[in-house]
Scaffold this motif. Structure first.
Motif: not given
Length: 272
Positions: A6-12, A37-45
């Motif tokens: 439904i929503n592929p732009l969901n890093p969580d 995840v790293t592509q959509q949220a580069p600060d996701h350690g």
């Protein structure tokens, strides 16, 4: 999967999928999800850290080190991440970065932790860099079991090549040397001088790099033996580094402290 459809732009959601795949042994699928995840949220350690673990599992320490280099930008206060960073750096042969990672672990734990395996790997690398290159295997320099016919053919080819070189030396070479204002030997000498200078500069740069790495490891180990993280082997590693430095007395003293520590006498408070 349904949420991502439904929503592929969901890093969580991608992270949850990656973590689930990681726990169920689906390494490739987990890596694809964590990469999203790293592509959509580069600060996701956490995503960078888990991706690094997968890269190590897949035998790519270079990729793991790159992922952890991103991870520490966002989780600088996590000694666990710095420990992973140091281990990946060692396996990726990024030795200066491995020493830096260990230093951060020691600092963030207030001297309470220093991974001995990684420290040992750094000292072993220093010893390898300072060691004598083993003599090459004789079989690598000569073909195995050449027949008599092959030897004779090689000899004929060598004689033919020598004759051709003599023809060139007496023919075209002589014509070139007869031309006014042109000297082949001068050009060759300049080329050899340039090559020698480049080789000397490269050797000097490599030596500076080795000295810098040795200084970093020496400083790390000195901090380690003067911290609560000190174990007997740290004294032994420091002694081996002193030996590489040519400091025989310091090496002897450090190794003696290792022996005494193994015998049950604490030298943690001694200054290195």
């Amino acid at each position: 999967d349904a949420a991502l459809a439904i929503n592929p732009l969901n890093p969580d959601a991608w992270f949850a999928l990656g973590y689930a795949c990681l726990k169920t042994g689906q390494s490739q699928r987990a890596l694809r999800a964590l990469t999203r995840v790293t592509q959509q949220a580069p600060d996701h350690g956490e995503a960078w850290n888990n991706a690094a673990a997968l890269w190590l599992e897949l035998g790519r320490p270079d990729r793991a080190f790159s992922a952890l280099a991103e991870c520490v930008k966002h989780k600088r206060d996590s000694w666990q991440v710095w420990e992973n960073y140091a281990q990946a750096a060692l396996r990726a042969r990024e030795f200066v970065h491995a020493a830096r990672g260990l230093k951060q672990v020691l600092t963030l734990t207030s001297g309470g932790r220093l991974p001995i395996d990684t420290a040992r790997g750094l000292v072993q690398e220093l010893e390898r860099l300072a060691g004598v290159t083993p003599a090459p295997d004789a079989s690598a320099d000569a073909p195995a079991a050449a027949s008599g016919a092959d030897v004779a053919t090689s000899k004929d080819q060598g004689e033919l090549q020598q004759e051709e070189e003599e023809d060139v030396d007496g023919g075209l070479g002589a014509l070139i040397l007869d031309l006014p204002g042109l000297s082949v030997s001068d050009g060759e000498q300049e080329e050899e001088a340039g090559t020698s200078k480049y080789a000397a500069d490269l050797a000097a740069a490599e030596e500076r790099s080795r000295e810098g790495l040795r200084a970093s490891v020496r400083a790390l180990l000195k901090d380690g033996v003067n911290s609560p993280a000190c174990v007997p082997e740290l004294w032994g590693l420091l002694g081996r580094v002193y030996a590489l430095d040519g400091q025989a007395e310091a090496a002897k003293e450090a190794l003696l402290k290792q022996v005494r520590a193994l015998a049950g006498i604490s030298y943690k408070s001694d200054e290195a």
